[in-house]
Design a protein around this motif. Structure first.
Motif, mmCIF file in Angstrom:
data_model
loop_
_atom_site.group_PDB
_atom_site.id
_atom_site.type_symbol
_atom_site.label_atom_id
_atom_site.label_comp_id
_atom_site.label_asym_id
_atom_site.label_seq_id
_atom_site.Cartn_x
_atom_site.Cartn_y
_atom_site.Cartn_z
ATOM 1 N N UNK A 44 0.822 -1.217 0.000
ATOM 2 C CA UNK A 44 0.000 0.000 0.000
ATOM 3 C C UNK A 44 0.848 1.256 0.000
ATOM 4 N N UNK A 45 1.837 1.325 0.902
ATOM 5 C CA UNK A 45 2.696 2.510 0.952
ATOM 6 C C UNK A 45 3.596 2.605 -0.267
ATOM 7 N N UNK A 46 4.008 1.471 -0.829
ATOM 8 C CA UNK A 46 4.790 1.507 -2.062
ATOM 9 C C UNK A 46 3.969 2.116 -3.198
ATOM 10 N N UNK A 47 2.699 1.761 -3.267
ATOM 11 C CA UNK A 47 1.858 2.330 -4.328
ATOM 12 C C UNK A 47 1.666 3.834 -4.139
ATOM 13 N N UNK A 48 1.555 4.297 -2.896
ATOM 14 C CA UNK A 48 1.476 5.743 -2.641
ATOM 15 C C UNK A 48 2.763 6.432 -3.091
ATOM 16 N N UNK A 49 3.901 5.848 -2.767
ATOM 17 C CA UNK A 49 5.192 6.439 -3.130
ATOM 18 C C UNK A 49 5.359 6.515 -4.644
ATOM 19 N N UNK A 50 4.880 5.491 -5.345
ATOM 20 C CA UNK A 50 5.061 5.440 -6.796
ATOM 21 C C UNK A 50 4.177 6.429 -7.549
ATOM 22 N N UNK A 51 3.277 7.089 -6.858
ATOM 23 C CA UNK A 51 2.497 8.139 -7.511
ATOM 24 C C UNK A 51 3.370 9.344 -7.817
ATOM 25 N N UNK A 52 4.473 9.517 -7.084
ATOM 26 C CA UNK A 52 5.362 10.660 -7.282
ATOM 27 C C UNK A 52 6.773 10.274 -7.705
ATOM 28 N N UNK A 53 7.189 9.071 -7.408
ATOM 29 C CA UNK A 53 8.552 8.637 -7.705
ATOM 30 C C UNK A 53 8.565 7.704 -8.909
#
Length: 104
Positions: A44-53
């Motif tokens: 879940x947090x990886x998917x949030x991070x990949x929205x910007x990175x």
């Protein structure tokens, strides 16, 4: 904020892998819960991070945190090898993650 999400994702990955190791040692509900919570929150947090990175950067750092973190947990809590070369290679993973952050 994306970098914070990525750090949380990596830490959650370590928790999930620790849960997997606990399951291998003692199959109980708590071990399965540690695995489930760790992995679900990690993705879940990886998917949030990949929205910007960028995907490559996020994935490389996420796996690096998981690799080094799991290795350290194994050394500290599960009596895994403390061979000096293992520590050197973990340091190389950390160096690569820092390099990716610097060029991003």
């Amino acid at each position: 904020m994306a970098w914070i999400f990525l750090l949380i994702a990596g830490a959650s990955e370590v928790i999930g892998i620790t849960g997997l190791n606990l399951i291998l040692r003692n199959k109980n509900v708590l071990s399965f819960l540690v695995l489930l919570v760790g992995m679900v929150s990690s993705f879940g947090f990886l998917s949030f991070a990949m929205q910007s990175l960028p995907m490559g950067t996020a994935y490389a750092i996420w796996t690096g945190i998981g690799t080094v973190g799991s290795g350290l947990v194994g050394i500290l809590f599960f009596e895994e090898s403390k061979h000096w070369l293992r520590i050197v290679f973990m340091a190389m993973v950390i160096s690569a993650a820092i390099g990716l952050k610097l060029i991003h």
